[in-house]
Design a protein around this motif. Structure first.
Motif, PDB file in Angstrom:
ATOM      1  N   THR A   4       0.833  -1.200   0.000  1.00 50.63           N
ATOM      2  CA  THR A   4       0.000   0.000   0.000  1.00 50.63           C
ATOM      3  C   THR A   4       0.869   1.253   0.000  1.00 50.63           C
ATOM      4  O   THR A   4       0.581   2.220  -0.701  1.00 50.63           O
ATOM      5  N   ARG A  28     -14.553   8.001  -9.749  1.00 54.11           N
ATOM      6  CA  ARG A  28     -13.501   7.011  -9.991  1.00 54.11           C
ATOM      7  C   ARG A  28     -13.629   5.839  -9.021  1.00 54.11           C
ATOM      8  O   ARG A  28     -13.440   4.687  -9.413  1.00 54.11           O
ATOM      9  N   LEU A  29     -13.963   6.111  -7.752  1.00 57.84           N
ATOM     10  CA  LEU A  29     -14.154   5.028  -6.782  1.00 57.84           C
ATOM     11  C   LEU A  29     -15.349   4.160  -7.158  1.00 57.84           C
ATOM     12  O   LEU A  29     -15.283   2.924  -7.059  1.00 57.84           O
ATOM     13  N   GLN A  30     -16.432   4.786  -7.605  1.00 63.35           N
ATOM     14  CA  GLN A  30     -17.610   4.025  -8.016  1.00 63.35           C
ATOM     15  C   GLN A  30     -17.292   3.153  -9.225  1.00 63.35           C
ATOM     16  O   GLN A  30     -17.682   1.984  -9.284  1.00 63.35           O
ATOM     17  N   PHE A  32     -14.362   1.970 -10.031  1.00 59.86           N
ATOM     18  CA  PHE A  32     -13.497   0.897  -9.542  1.00 59.86           C
ATOM     19  C   PHE A  32     -14.326  -0.218  -8.909  1.00 59.86           C
ATOM     20  O   PHE A  32     -14.087  -1.400  -9.175  1.00 59.86           O
ATOM     21  N   ILE A  33     -15.310   0.149  -8.097  1.00 59.68           N
ATOM     22  CA  ILE A  33     -16.172  -0.850  -7.445  1.00 59.68           C
ATOM     23  C   ILE A  33     -17.003  -1.599  -8.481  1.00 59.68           C
ATOM     24  O   ILE A  33     -17.212  -2.811  -8.361  1.00 59.68           O
ATOM     25  N   PHE A  39     -13.893  -5.359  -3.689  1.00 58.72           N
ATOM     26  CA  PHE A  39     -13.267  -4.294  -2.899  1.00 58.72           C
ATOM     27  C   PHE A  39     -14.289  -3.304  -2.336  1.00 58.72           C
ATOM     28  O   PHE A  39     -13.917  -2.232  -1.847  1.00 58.72           O
ATOM     29  N   GLU A  40     -15.551  -3.633  -2.384  1.00 61.74           N
ATOM     30  CA  GLU A  40     -16.596  -2.709  -1.944  1.00 61.74           C
ATOM     31  C   GLU A  40     -16.417  -2.287  -0.485  1.00 61.74           C
ATOM     32  O   GLU A  40     -16.520  -1.099  -0.165  1.00 61.74           O
ATOM     33  N   ILE A  43     -13.358   0.153   0.071  1.00 61.71           N
ATOM     34  CA  ILE A  43     -13.635   1.453  -0.542  1.00 61.71           C
ATOM     35  C   ILE A  43     -14.715   2.182   0.253  1.00 61.71           C
ATOM     36  O   ILE A  43     -14.647   3.400   0.453  1.00 61.71           O
ATOM     37  N   ASP A  44     -15.697   1.438   0.752  1.00 62.65           N
ATOM     38  CA  ASP A  44     -16.726   2.039   1.607  1.00 62.65           C
ATOM     39  C   ASP A  44     -16.098   2.642   2.855  1.00 62.65           C
ATOM     40  O   ASP A  44     -16.413   3.773   3.246  1.00 62.65           O
ATOM     41  N   LEU A  46     -12.913   3.605   3.280  1.00 57.85           N
ATOM     42  CA  LEU A  46     -12.097   4.763   2.893  1.00 57.85           C
ATOM     43  C   LEU A  46     -12.979   5.974   2.613  1.00 57.85           C
ATOM     44  O   LEU A  46     -12.697   7.079   3.088  1.00 57.85           O
ATOM     45  N   SER A  47     -14.049   5.769   1.868  1.00 53.55           N
ATOM     46  CA  SER A  47     -14.947   6.877   1.527  1.00 53.55           C
ATOM     47  C   SER A  47     -15.576   7.486   2.769  1.00 53.55           C
ATOM     48  O   SER A  47     -15.664   8.716   2.897  1.00 53.55           O
TER      49      SER A  47
END
Length: 59
Positions: A4, A28-30, A32-33, A39-40, A43-44, A46-47
């Motif tokens: 990372t 971009r995150l959406q 990617f998911i 990875f949902e 990312i959830d 992190l968001s």
């Protein structure tokens, strides 16, 4: 060094001088998911963390 850490350093080196909106990042995150649904949860998290950060001007 964690993978990372290396990825974050690469991001800083390649895109560190760019300016972007939070809307662009959210898009971009959406995307990617949509491509990587496994990875949902990360990312959830992190968001949510980014959304709840205190305003740095208040420190």
């Amino acid at each position: 060094m964690h993978l990372t850490d290396q990825a974050i350093e690469e991001l800083q080196e390649r895109r560190g001088k760019e300016t972007m909106s939070m809307a662009w990042l959210a898009d971009r995150l959406q995307y990617f998911i949509d491509l990587n649904p496994e990875f949902e949860i990360p990312i959830d998290r992190l968001s949510t963390w980014l959304a709840r950060l205190d305003d740095p001007d208040d420190e």
